[in-house]
Design a protein around this motif. Sequence first.
Motif, PDB file in Angstrom:
ATOM      1  N   PHE A   1      86.890  43.633 -14.846  1.00  0.00           N
ATOM      2  CA  PHE A   1      87.092  43.047 -13.517  1.00  0.00           C
ATOM      3  C   PHE A   1      88.621  43.381 -13.296  1.00  0.00           C
ATOM      4  O   PHE A   1      89.756  42.505 -14.486  1.00  0.00           O
TER       5      PHE A   1
ATOM      6  N   ARG B   1      92.058  38.637 -10.319  1.00  0.00           N
ATOM      7  CA  ARG B   1      92.445  38.373  -8.805  1.00  0.00           C
ATOM      8  C   ARG B   1      94.317  38.317  -8.565  1.00  0.00           C
ATOM      9  O   ARG B   1      95.216  38.263  -9.649  1.00  0.00           O
TER      10      ARG B   1
ATOM     11  N   ALA C   1      85.547  41.208 -19.308  1.00  0.00           N
ATOM     12  CA  ALA C   1      84.581  39.686 -19.032  1.00  0.00           C
ATOM     13  C   ALA C   1      83.621  40.152 -19.768  1.00  0.00           C
ATOM     14  O   ALA C   1      82.494  39.125 -20.881  1.00  0.00           O
TER      15      ALA C   1
ATOM     16  N   GLU D   1      79.182  29.816 -23.839  1.00  0.00           N
ATOM     17  CA  GLU D   1      79.932  28.992 -23.289  1.00  0.00           C
ATOM     18  C   GLU D   1      80.134  29.479 -21.728  1.00  0.00           C
ATOM     19  O   GLU D   1      80.013  30.945 -21.513  1.00  0.00           O
TER      20      GLU D   1
ATOM     21  N   THR E   1      76.492  35.727 -17.415  1.00  0.00           N
ATOM     22  CA  THR E   1      76.109  36.672 -15.986  1.00  0.00           C
ATOM     23  C   THR E   1      76.489  37.958 -15.842  1.00  0.00           C
ATOM     24  O   THR E   1      76.018  38.690 -15.301  1.00  0.00           O
TER      25      THR E   1
ATOM     26  N   PRO F   1      89.267  36.177 -21.128  1.00  0.00           N
ATOM     27  CA  PRO F   1      88.554  37.057 -20.832  1.00  0.00           C
ATOM     28  C   PRO F   1      89.905  38.524 -20.222  1.00  0.00           C
ATOM     29  O   PRO F   1      89.633  39.427 -20.321  1.00  0.00           O
TER      30      PRO F   1
HETATM   31  N1  ATP Z   1      83.950  39.629  -9.884  1.00  0.00           N
HETATM   32  C1  ATP Z   1      84.418  39.030 -10.088  1.00  0.00           C
HETATM   33  N2  ATP Z   1      85.519  39.119 -10.303  1.00  0.00           N
HETATM   34  C2  ATP Z   1      86.831  39.158 -11.165  1.00  0.00           C
HETATM   35  N3  ATP Z   1      86.434  38.291 -11.886  1.00  0.00           N
HETATM   36  C3  ATP Z   1      85.143  37.365 -12.245  1.00  0.00           C
HETATM   37  C4  ATP Z   1      84.006  38.567 -11.658  1.00  0.00           C
HETATM   38  N4  ATP Z   1      82.836  37.681 -11.845  1.00  0.00           N
HETATM   39  C5  ATP Z   1      82.909  36.834 -13.127  1.00  0.00           C
HETATM   40  N5  ATP Z   1      84.426  37.010 -13.466  1.00  0.00           N
HETATM   41  C6  ATP Z   1      85.089  36.824 -14.652  1.00  0.00           C
HETATM   42  O1  ATP Z   1      84.511  36.898 -15.467  1.00  0.00           O
HETATM   43  C7  ATP Z   1      84.473  36.295 -17.161  1.00  0.00           C
HETATM   44  C8  ATP Z   1      82.480  36.357 -17.503  1.00  0.00           C
HETATM   45  O2  ATP Z   1      81.854  36.043 -16.256  1.00  0.00           O
HETATM   46  P1  ATP Z   1      80.402  35.550 -15.949  1.00  0.00           P
HETATM   47  O3  ATP Z   1      80.241  34.812 -14.880  1.00  0.00           O
HETATM   48  O4  ATP Z   1      79.857  36.780 -16.471  1.00  0.00           O
HETATM   49  O5  ATP Z   1      80.705  34.194 -17.240  1.00  0.00           O
HETATM   50  P2  ATP Z   1      79.144  33.423 -17.825  1.00  0.00           P
HETATM   51  O6  ATP Z   1      79.114  33.722 -18.828  1.00  0.00           O
HETATM   52  O7  ATP Z   1      78.134  33.457 -16.591  1.00  0.00           O
HETATM   53  O8  ATP Z   1      79.921  31.759 -17.134  1.00  0.00           O
HETATM   54  P3  ATP Z   1      78.824  30.904 -16.276  1.00  0.00           P
HETATM   55  O9  ATP Z   1      78.364  29.884 -17.729  1.00  0.00           O
HETATM   56  O10 ATP Z   1      80.105  30.173 -16.051  1.00  0.00           O
HETATM   57  O11 ATP Z   1      78.400  31.602 -15.329  1.00  0.00           O
HETATM   58  C9  ATP Z   1      84.626  34.683 -16.143  1.00  0.00           C
HETATM   59  O12 ATP Z   1      85.873  34.892 -16.568  1.00  0.00           O
HETATM   60  C10 ATP Z   1      84.905  35.808 -14.997  1.00  0.00           C
HETATM   61  O13 ATP Z   1      86.213  34.621 -14.312  1.00  0.00           O
END
Ligand code: ATP
Lengths: 327, 361, 625
Positions: free
Chosen positions: B26, B29, B46, B65, B71, B293
């Motif tokens: 990604f 931001r 990510a 974690e 996701t 990340p």
């Molecule tokens: N649309 C996006 N734009 C920018 N960064 C993103 C986006 N979606 C996720 N991230 C970043 O990518 C990384 C992985 O996010 P992800 O949602 O896949 O984690 P996760 O393991 O599912 O976490 P959780 O258990 O909190 O759901 C995180 O640092 C998140 O901030």
Amino acid sequence: MSTRRYLISKVLQAILTLAFVLAFNFFLFRAVGDPVTQLLRGHSGISAQAVLQLQRQLGLDLPLPQQFVHYVKETFEGHLGYSYFYNLPVSQVIAGRIWPTILLIGLSTLASTALGIWIGIRQGWRRGSKYDQGMLAFTLFTYSMPEFWFGLLIIMAFAVGVGPFPALFPTGGYETTGAGYTGMAHVVDVLNHMVLPFFVLTLSYLGEYSLIMRSSLLETLGEDFIITARAKGVRENRVLYGHAVPNALLPTMTVTILQLGFVLSGVITIELIFNWPGLGLLTATSVDARDFPVLQGLFLLFSASVIVANLVADLLYSYLDPRVRAA
Amino acid sequence: MPPTEQAPDREVAPPLLEVRDLKVTFAGRIGLGAGLLGRKATQSRAVDGVSLQLRRGEVLALAGESGCGKTTTARAIMGLEPPKEGQILFEGRKISKGLRAYRRKVQMVFQDPTGALNPRQTIYESVAEGLRIHRIHHGPNGETEQQLVARALSRAGMRPPERFFLNYPHELSGGQRQRVVIAGALVLDPVMLVADEPVSNLDASVRGEILRLLLQIRDDLGLAILVVTHDLGLAWTIADRVAVMYLGRIVEIGPAEDVLTRPLHPYTKALLNVVPEAGGLDRPILTGEPPDPTRIPPGCRFHPRCPEVATGAARAAGVEDRCRGEDLGLMELRPGHFAACHLAAVTVGEGQAMSTSQPKR
Amino acid sequence: MSLNGRRKGPWVGGTGILVAAVMLATASFAGIAGAQSATPSPAGKSTFIYGVTAPNSSMNPLVGYLGIDYTIWSLEYNLPIEFATKDFGADLEHSIVTSVETSSDNMSFTYHMRSGLKWSDGQPFTANDVAWTLNFYKESNISNYSADLAIFKSAEATDDATFVIHTDQPTSVFNGQSVWMYEFILPEHIWSTIDEPKKFENVPAVGSGPWVVTQQKPGDFVRLERNPNFWGTQVGLEPHVDVIIEKVFNDENQMAAALQRGEIDFGFFDSANILNSLKTKPNIKTWGAQIPLFDELAFNSGSAFQTDKAGGFVPHGDGIHATSDPAFRRAVAEAIDKQTLVDKVYGGYATVADSPVQPGATTGNWDPPADQALNFNLDKAKADLTAAGYTDTDGDGVVNDPKTGENVVLRYYTRTSDQNTIKTAPFVKSWLEQIGVGVKVFAVSSGKLTTIIESGDYELFHWGWFPNPDPNYILGIFTCEQRAPKPGVYGNNDSFFCDPQYDQLYQQQLTATSTQARVDIVHQMQQILYEQQPYIMLAYTNYLEAYRTDRFTGYTTQPEGVGDLLATWGPFGFIGIRPVTGEGASAAKSEGIPGWVWIAIVVGLAVVIGGIMLGRRRISDEDRV
Ligand SMILES: Nc1ncnc2c1ncn2[C@@H]1O[C@H](COP(=O)(O)OP(=O)(O)OP(=O)(O)O)[C@@H](O)[C@H]1O
Ligand code: SF4
Ligand SMILES: [Mg+2]
């Protein structure tokens, strides 16, 4: 069942507010003092007797509670009093001015909400794009520009004609005075006069609606049901119009209707600048002339329309949003 | 070096889903101002090289974690996030080809059923939407749309289904809503389900029900399920295999029983330390900064927080330099059980279990 | 990868359609606007449009009170005797009345009328209408007319063309040698049937003048159309204009712009700056008309100290003692340089004033003889002040009242709605301070000032009057009876001037039996006002007018040579104007909207609708992700 109770409570609420406005209106305008006297300067040979007569005629000699009962009764019969200044029934004065305003506010609200929503959708959909950033800057600019200033600039540019701009449009008014157009020619003539005030009013409120729509859409687009829809293979067009926009529209709609009060105040400025003979101009001139009965009538009308608009918004909301229906 | 998972049995049939070296990044931001000033955004990696396979009828749990990329992996698998690199093969074909058919066969279930349902659609409309999108007017045996919807709801445990047709989501309980979401998935007769934290937003009392429902669906319909969870205990309950993710990569994967009772990777061990079902202590032993990340450390990406490094165990085993400097992929250290750890590679080879952080059983 | 296209929205081209639509709409309107820039006149009618800066107060002659209302009634109705365009004198040649006979006791006046007069609805207009109207005004005590009818007893029609006026006392004012009666004659057959005549809108009106009101939008415009039965053609009064429109502007700048664009033909302005800015514009001429109109600095001449009970007066207010002293007021008057104000404040659109009865009034303006004139002279003002006992006894630079010993500091009110009053204040303040009189300037709204005046809580204010050509009305406001009797009740006598001798003269001028005798009395009254200075008369201010030269011609002035171009005391000015023809006339007036505009509109709509449809098709084709 609960829907019914919700509707009833909303209607009751609106009626209560109206009653309050009615009472407030009465006492507010009594509180500003006896307006009869200032009408008379310039009258040839006015006598104290004539003043009393005028006061009696306007019902200003009765005790306050009696005046109030009289006022409520008259209001319900559609008699809003008698204009000190135009020397005509207030209802007649207002009736003669209401259509230009409805036309102007109606069309420009339609245009500014439609356009604002449309721009907001596009901005939200392409968030961060050049279009989005450009539109953000543009709408913030038009939103923050004072209407009177904007209006004067527009008149200078398009009505009087400055520099490269030819004088395209009339400087003001509702129609070509004395032209006596009828039918389609009349419609076109009125539209021609309406272009500039319409333009200014529409642009002034556009930003508000597009900003709300944009943020509302962004919020909706982040919701899981949008992702679900996409994951199921819903086409982008339907993701937007079938799922995102209908949900994002609700807050925008509410704000639009709540905005009506502000639009009414904005229209006072615009009508004054463009000499548009509607309720806004009537308000401005009546303030100048201290024509309290007319102001009282206008205040009542404005309050009532804002209250009714809110009621309509509530009812529409309950129709459009199943969550509210049960609440 | 691309980390690959080698098929444990040389099956002739390809796996249902195969993810190869998936990377999703990604743009971090950045503010509007910085953007206008032309500042470059830092990249957030990510998902940074995930590989996995899923067989028909199998339940795979993807654990780790928060923020480790679970996701994002799931969404990439669903075709909702464009991969930067790598491939996603479904039934041996890239999903980008024939995405529509893929979307019919693979369905997704979300953490928050309230958000996953359009508040302005009735239950019937929500469930039927999939059918309409894919222009399915009749079932294979000539069922009507209504019958299909009813069957899906009923399979998802909403009985009698007709009673719920005209309800709106807000009129149902959280568990019922999740059942509706599942029904919306089942109505298309999928072969695979991706469930992202399907129960973590629900009351503890209904979690078990929904998990049982998922397993039952697997048993009845032979669905493959990829369950994303941060809860290893849950993984233990329902998964055939478990994959543990850390900072965008799978660091350990293997049969659930094996991974959870005899973890190879120090990270897995640390996670298990707080899982009561695994007899863990209540004391988290993971310290240090949460992973970021946008700044993935060199070498083993876990080394800044690795207890083995901190306690000197890695040094004692003579792998500390590699921990710090040598990136590594998954290695099959036991049959079907892979891990990406220099130390484990050494110690397992010696047939020794790690004593320091091995959870008590 | 196809997924990358996801955020590319469905509506490529949408903005294009929108922009095209707006441009097209604008262009078609612009076309229409262009076609309409000349005043269109359907069916070859000529329409004269004049602009005003305030809405009418009423179309009903029983109710309205503004100058612009009178202008309209002058076109709709006749006075028994019309004002001459030349000098506001009696114009019997162009009136419904041709001669007047006075009885030997000077209490009955026989008026002979023309015959064959008609109302605009075709009904005969006879002496009965006149008698009925005058009696009706008297009986209903209509404030517009009560001053004129104070000694009027009754009127009777002796035949269709003769009516007789009876008075309570001998008088000369009804003798027909001047225009005494500013009474618009109404059609009895209409007004006698109305239950509440004061609430009658009177639109459309039935009248006897050259034009009658056919339509009004209060605050927007009033439309008058030609009366087909106008009797004036008998005496050579032939109007050249079919429709007259009074257009209301709320902003003078707008009116100036409208004049430049040719949306109006004539405008009455308030601001000298705006008028001057129009001076150099092509096809536009400006004019400062000298009409009965003045600005004054009014003193509180002692509301708190007066004992005369005329009109139920009770002493009230906290105005200081000094301003009730005529000697003090005269000294202050000598400290005001009126010529400087005329030049610097009024921009030259005014002349120095001395009496409320203006030169050109129907009955006798009086000028102070040179030896009595209170000319601007600060040294003399200071000396007169000292002589009257006003000296600085406590050494703080401000003179003290000999009676109360207090510093003389005047509360001086200007009006926010009138820039001239605000611009005058610094001049006056500096002059008065030079003679040791303290001044505190306030700017308030007209309404607020009315309240302050009624309460008597002031020393000085700046306002103005728009008197009738006959001096009766403006002289009447200085009588004791016209004072505000107590706070909160209106009175015309805003300086609280009260002098028994003056009041006596006022009655006498009403009852003088010869016009010359009345003139003499009117002169004496003006002399009293001049000596006592309840008002410091500042300036006869001009009526500011501007008009297009390429539209209408034939303007006359009333009074002759210096006055109002539309001669709004009576219909004659309007009757004289006629459209410019031949060379120099403005571009051909369009008859409605040209065909090409319609075509443009239709094509525009088709393009817009087509564009939207195309846009929709594109939406469904896109996004096969
Ligand atoms: N649309 C996006 N734009 C920018 N960064 C993103 C986006 N979606 C996720 N991230 C970043 O990518 C990384 C992985 O996010 P992800 O949602 O896949 O984690 P996760 O393991 O599912 O976490 P959780 O258990 O909190 O759901 C995180 O640092 C998140 O901030
Ligand atoms: S490779 Fe080293 S740092 Fe990484 S997990 Fe294993 S022991 Fe810890
Ligand atoms: Mg997640």
